[in-house]
Motif scaffolding. Structure first.
Motif, PDB file in Angstrom:
ATOM      1  N   ASP A 125     -65.932  -4.084  10.884  1.00  0.00           N
ATOM      2  CA  ASP A 125     -65.879  -4.246   9.430  1.00  0.00           C
ATOM      3  C   ASP A 125     -65.164  -3.059   8.798  1.00  0.00           C
ATOM      4  OD1 ASP A 125     -67.300  -6.605   9.637  1.00  0.00           O
ATOM      5  OD2 ASP A 125     -69.220  -5.705   9.101  1.00  0.00           O
ATOM      6  N   ARG A 126     -64.292  -3.349   7.851  1.00  0.00           N
ATOM      7  CA  ARG A 126     -63.526  -2.344   7.089  1.00  0.00           C
ATOM      8  C   ARG A 126     -62.639  -1.470   7.982  1.00  0.00           C
ATOM      9  NH1 ARG A 126     -68.300  -3.060   5.790  1.00  0.00           N
ATOM     10  NH2 ARG A 126     -69.058  -1.229   6.886  1.00  0.00           N
ATOM     11  N   LEU A 127     -62.317  -1.942   9.173  1.00  0.00           N
ATOM     12  CA  LEU A 127     -61.392  -1.256  10.074  1.00  0.00           C
ATOM     13  C   LEU A 127     -60.004  -1.205   9.444  1.00  0.00           C
ATOM     14  CD1 LEU A 127     -60.575  -0.221  12.977  1.00  0.00           C
ATOM     15  CD2 LEU A 127     -60.130  -2.634  13.514  1.00  0.00           C
ATOM     16  N   ARG A 128     -59.285  -0.106   9.658  1.00  0.00           N
ATOM     17  CA  ARG A 128     -57.901   0.040   9.220  1.00  0.00           C
ATOM     18  C   ARG A 128     -57.035   0.259  10.452  1.00  0.00           C
ATOM     19  NH1 ARG A 128     -59.872  -1.948   5.534  1.00  0.00           N
ATOM     20  NH2 ARG A 128     -60.241  -1.136   3.474  1.00  0.00           N
ATOM     21  N   VAL A 129     -55.991  -0.579  10.614  1.00  0.00           N
ATOM     22  CA  VAL A 129     -55.087  -0.447  11.760  1.00  0.00           C
ATOM     23  C   VAL A 129     -53.663  -0.368  11.221  1.00  0.00           C
ATOM     24  CG1 VAL A 129     -54.325  -1.439  13.952  1.00  0.00           C
ATOM     25  CG2 VAL A 129     -56.666  -1.845  13.168  1.00  0.00           C
ATOM     26  N   ASP A 130     -52.950   0.719  11.556  1.00  0.00           N
ATOM     27  CA  ASP A 130     -51.565   0.883  11.105  1.00  0.00           C
ATOM     28  C   ASP A 130     -50.623  -0.094  11.792  1.00  0.00           C
ATOM     29  OD1 ASP A 130     -52.250   2.951   9.406  1.00  0.00           O
ATOM     30  OD2 ASP A 130     -51.789   4.511  10.886  1.00  0.00           O
ATOM     31  N   GLY A 131     -50.890  -0.427  13.042  1.00  0.00           N
ATOM     32  CA  GLY A 131     -50.041  -1.340  13.808  1.00  0.00           C
ATOM     33  C   GLY A 131     -50.771  -2.626  14.108  1.00  0.00           C
ATOM     34  N   PHE A 146     -64.905  -8.071   8.623  1.00  0.00           N
ATOM     35  CA  PHE A 146     -65.115  -8.148   7.179  1.00  0.00           C
ATOM     36  C   PHE A 146     -64.406  -6.985   6.488  1.00  0.00           C
ATOM     37  CE2 PHE A 146     -67.303  -7.338   3.233  1.00  0.00           C
ATOM     38  CZ  PHE A 146     -67.532  -8.603   2.718  1.00  0.00           C
ATOM     39  N   GLY A 147     -63.491  -7.296   5.590  1.00  0.00           N
ATOM     40  CA  GLY A 147     -62.803  -6.271   4.820  1.00  0.00           C
ATOM     41  C   GLY A 147     -61.828  -5.427   5.616  1.00  0.00           C
ATOM     42  N   ALA A 148     -61.496  -5.825   6.848  1.00  0.00           N
ATOM     43  CA  ALA A 148     -60.549  -5.055   7.663  1.00  0.00           C
ATOM     44  C   ALA A 148     -59.133  -5.196   7.099  1.00  0.00           C
ATOM     45  CB  ALA A 148     -60.590  -5.531   9.109  1.00  0.00           C
ATOM     46  N   HIS A 149     -58.296  -4.206   7.372  1.00  0.00           N
ATOM     47  CA  HIS A 149     -56.905  -4.200   6.914  1.00  0.00           C
ATOM     48  C   HIS A 149     -56.016  -3.869   8.102  1.00  0.00           C
ATOM     49  CE1 HIS A 149     -53.662  -2.442   4.010  1.00  0.00           C
ATOM     50  NE2 HIS A 149     -53.243  -3.503   4.661  1.00  0.00           N
ATOM     51  N   ILE A 150     -55.212  -4.841   8.502  1.00  0.00           N
ATOM     52  CA  ILE A 150     -54.319  -4.682   9.645  1.00  0.00           C
ATOM     53  C   ILE A 150     -52.896  -4.720   9.115  1.00  0.00           C
ATOM     54  CG2 ILE A 150     -53.581  -5.655  11.858  1.00  0.00           C
ATOM     55  CD1 ILE A 150     -56.494  -6.934  11.884  1.00  0.00           C
ATOM     56  N   ARG A 151     -52.197  -3.600   9.230  1.00  0.00           N
ATOM     57  CA  ARG A 151     -50.841  -3.506   8.692  1.00  0.00           C
ATOM     58  C   ARG A 151     -49.814  -4.179   9.598  1.00  0.00           C
ATOM     59  NH1 ARG A 151     -49.500   2.260   6.767  1.00  0.00           N
ATOM     60  NH2 ARG A 151     -47.734   1.123   5.947  1.00  0.00           N
ATOM     61  N   GLY A 152     -50.156  -4.380  10.856  1.00  0.00           N
ATOM     62  CA  GLY A 152     -49.284  -5.089  11.788  1.00  0.00           C
ATOM     63  C   GLY A 152     -49.774  -6.508  11.976  1.00  0.00           C
ATOM     64  N   ASP A 153     -49.800  -6.951  13.222  1.00  0.00           N
ATOM     65  CA  ASP A 153     -50.220  -8.307  13.558  1.00  0.00           C
ATOM     66  C   ASP A 153     -51.621  -8.317  14.153  1.00  0.00           C
ATOM     67  OD1 ASP A 153     -47.706  -9.429  12.848  1.00  0.00           O
ATOM     68  OD2 ASP A 153     -46.888  -8.876  14.806  1.00  0.00           O
ATOM     69  N   LEU A 154     -52.305  -9.441  13.982  1.00  0.00           N
ATOM     70  CA  LEU A 154     -53.582  -9.700  14.643  1.00  0.00           C
ATOM     71  C   LEU A 154     -53.321 -10.781  15.683  1.00  0.00           C
ATOM     72  CD1 LEU A 154     -56.656  -9.492  15.023  1.00  0.00           C
ATOM     73  CD2 LEU A 154     -56.905 -11.140  13.143  1.00  0.00           C
ATOM     74  N   TRP A 155     -53.574 -10.449  16.948  1.00  0.00           N
ATOM     75  CA  TRP A 155     -53.357 -11.369  18.056  1.00  0.00           C
ATOM     76  C   TRP A 155     -54.701 -11.865  18.571  1.00  0.00           C
ATOM     77  CZ3 TRP A 155     -48.384 -12.625  19.210  1.00  0.00           C
ATOM     78  CH2 TRP A 155     -47.383 -11.794  18.705  1.00  0.00           C
ATOM     79  N   LEU A 156     -54.930 -13.179  18.445  1.00  0.00           N
ATOM     80  CA  LEU A 156     -56.176 -13.799  18.908  1.00  0.00           C
ATOM     81  C   LEU A 156     -55.901 -14.925  19.904  1.00  0.00           C
ATOM     82  CD1 LEU A 156     -58.214 -13.998  15.591  1.00  0.00           C
ATOM     83  CD2 LEU A 156     -58.988 -12.918  17.689  1.00  0.00           C
ATOM     84  N   THR A 157     -54.752 -14.930  20.541  1.00  0.00           N
ATOM     85  CA  THR A 157     -54.388 -16.018  21.438  1.00  0.00           C
ATOM     86  C   THR A 157     -55.344 -16.097  22.622  1.00  0.00           C
ATOM     87  OG1 THR A 157     -52.769 -14.529  22.430  1.00  0.00           O
ATOM     88  CG2 THR A 157     -51.944 -16.101  20.837  1.00  0.00           C
ATOM     89  N   SER A 158     -55.774 -17.314  22.908  1.00  0.00           N
ATOM     90  CA  SER A 158     -56.640 -17.632  24.052  1.00  0.00           C
ATOM     91  C   SER A 158     -57.949 -16.851  24.064  1.00  0.00           C
ATOM     92  CB  SER A 158     -55.888 -17.411  25.376  1.00  0.00           C
ATOM     93  OG  SER A 158     -54.732 -18.209  25.412  1.00  0.00           O
ATOM     94  N   ALA A 159     -58.444 -16.457  22.905  1.00  0.00           N
ATOM     95  CA  ALA A 159     -59.723 -15.741  22.826  1.00  0.00           C
ATOM     96  C   ALA A 159     -60.884 -16.730  22.946  1.00  0.00           C
ATOM     97  CB  ALA A 159     -59.823 -14.970  21.517  1.00  0.00           C
ATOM     98  N   LEU A 160     -61.950 -16.286  23.571  1.00  0.00           N
ATOM     99  CA  LEU A 160     -63.179 -17.065  23.685  1.00  0.00           C
ATOM    100  C   LEU A 160     -64.275 -16.278  22.993  1.00  0.00           C
ATOM    101  CD1 LEU A 160     -64.897 -19.397  24.803  1.00  0.00           C
ATOM    102  CD2 LEU A 160     -65.153 -18.069  26.908  1.00  0.00           C
ATOM    103  N   VAL A 161     -64.566 -16.670  21.750  1.00  0.00           N
ATOM    104  CA  VAL A 161     -65.566 -15.978  20.943  1.00  0.00           C
ATOM    105  C   VAL A 161     -66.641 -17.002  20.611  1.00  0.00           C
ATOM    106  CG1 VAL A 161     -65.973 -14.591  18.883  1.00  0.00           C
ATOM    107  CG2 VAL A 161     -63.740 -14.507  20.009  1.00  0.00           C
ATOM    108  N   THR A 162     -67.837 -16.785  21.139  1.00  0.00           N
ATOM    109  CA  THR A 162     -68.876 -17.808  21.077  1.00  0.00           C
ATOM    110  C   THR A 162     -69.618 -17.862  19.748  1.00  0.00           C
ATOM    111  OG1 THR A 162     -70.428 -16.299  22.135  1.00  0.00           O
ATOM    112  CG2 THR A 162     -69.218 -17.831  23.563  1.00  0.00           C
ATOM    113  N   GLY A 163     -69.706 -16.762  19.041  1.00  0.00           N
ATOM    114  CA  GLY A 163     -70.408 -16.763  17.762  1.00  0.00           C
ATOM    115  C   GLY A 163     -71.878 -16.463  17.914  1.00  0.00           C
ATOM    116  N   ASP A 164     -72.497 -16.263  16.768  1.00  0.00           N
ATOM    117  CA  ASP A 164     -73.918 -15.944  16.764  1.00  0.00           C
ATOM    118  C   ASP A 164     -74.705 -17.089  16.152  1.00  0.00           C
ATOM    119  OD1 ASP A 164     -73.408 -15.786  14.064  1.00  0.00           O
ATOM    120  OD2 ASP A 164     -73.826 -13.657  13.886  1.00  0.00           O
ATOM    121  N   ARG A 165     -75.975 -16.846  15.916  1.00  0.00           N
ATOM    122  CA  ARG A 165     -76.839 -17.890  15.362  1.00  0.00           C
ATOM    123  C   ARG A 165     -76.440 -18.309  13.955  1.00  0.00           C
ATOM    124  NH1 ARG A 165     -81.385 -14.315  16.480  1.00  0.00           N
ATOM    125  NH2 ARG A 165     -80.734 -13.740  18.550  1.00  0.00           N
ATOM    126  N   SER A 166     -75.716 -17.457  13.230  1.00  0.00           N
ATOM    127  CA  SER A 166     -75.292 -17.818  11.873  1.00  0.00           C
ATOM    128  C   SER A 166     -74.096 -18.765  11.899  1.00  0.00           C
ATOM    129  CB  SER A 166     -74.928 -16.557  11.081  1.00  0.00           C
ATOM    130  OG  SER A 166     -73.761 -15.967  11.618  1.00  0.00           O
TER     131      SER A 166
END
Length: 187
Positions: A125-131, A146-166
């Motif tokens: 949350d609120r992470l800042r990434v220059d690249g 939440f509220g993160a700022h990525i100045r470059g690209d976000l790569w989520l290809t082929s990710a397996l993220v199961t999630g939580d109870r919410s």
């Protein structure tokens, strides 16, 4: 500092040297420290605390080398805590397995690559990434951006993220990406 801390395990000392000379430490190949006769030998183990030290206080690089932590195939023990940290050293932790969640909330990073990593959770949350922030092929219980700022690209290809109870796998309200977001459907 021109030598790694003497109390670090041999694999951690090799990682220190790799950061200093700008090379990749690949632990996926058979290691000279591991033998079939020694089942307790785990040369791919790297304490999360060592990674944090190398990112926050990297060794003096050899002439002409720009520090970049590059680690492949490690079993990272303990919790990688970089919350509120300003990390100037870009890092690539590829095909690594984390025992505990990775904490990057409120941190500032140059660039981070977690391609192929397995971790219980990524708290950013609120992470800042220059690249770029690369989470390609990530296997995780959840990702908080939440509220993160990525100045470059976000790569989520082929990710397996199961999630939580919410019901959230990737929680990213108010996420800002100045580059692109490359993803395949999350499973």
């Amino acid at each position: 500092m021109t030598t790694p801390p003497a109390h670090w395990n041999p694999t951690s000392q090799r990682l220190w040297q790799a950061v200093r000379n700008g090379s990749v430490l690949d632990l996926t190949a058979a290691s000279p420290e591991s033998t079939a006769q020694d089942p307790n030998s785990m040369p791919q183990e790297v304490p999360a605390e060592v990674i944090a030290v190398l990112l926050l206080q990297p060794p003096t690089p050899e002439p002409g080398v720009v520090p970049h932590l590059q680690l492949v195939g490690a079993h990272i023990t303990g919790r990688l805590q970089l919350r509120y940290a300003a990390v100037e050293t870009p890092f690539s932790l590829l095909d690594c397995r984390f025992d505990e969640p990775v904490e990057l909330a409120d941190a500032s990073l140059r660039a981070a690559d977690f391609t192929g990593c397995q971790m219980p959770w990524l708290s950013a949350d609120r992470l800042r990434v220059d690249g770029d922030l690369t989470l390609a092929q990530l296997v995780s219980g959840g990702v908080d951006l939440f509220g993160a700022h990525i100045r470059g690209d976000l790569w989520l290809t082929s990710a397996l993220v199961t999630g939580d109870r919410s019901g959230f796998a990737v929680n990213g309200p108010q996420l800002r990406i100045e580059g692109g977001c490359t993803r395949t459907p999350l499973t």
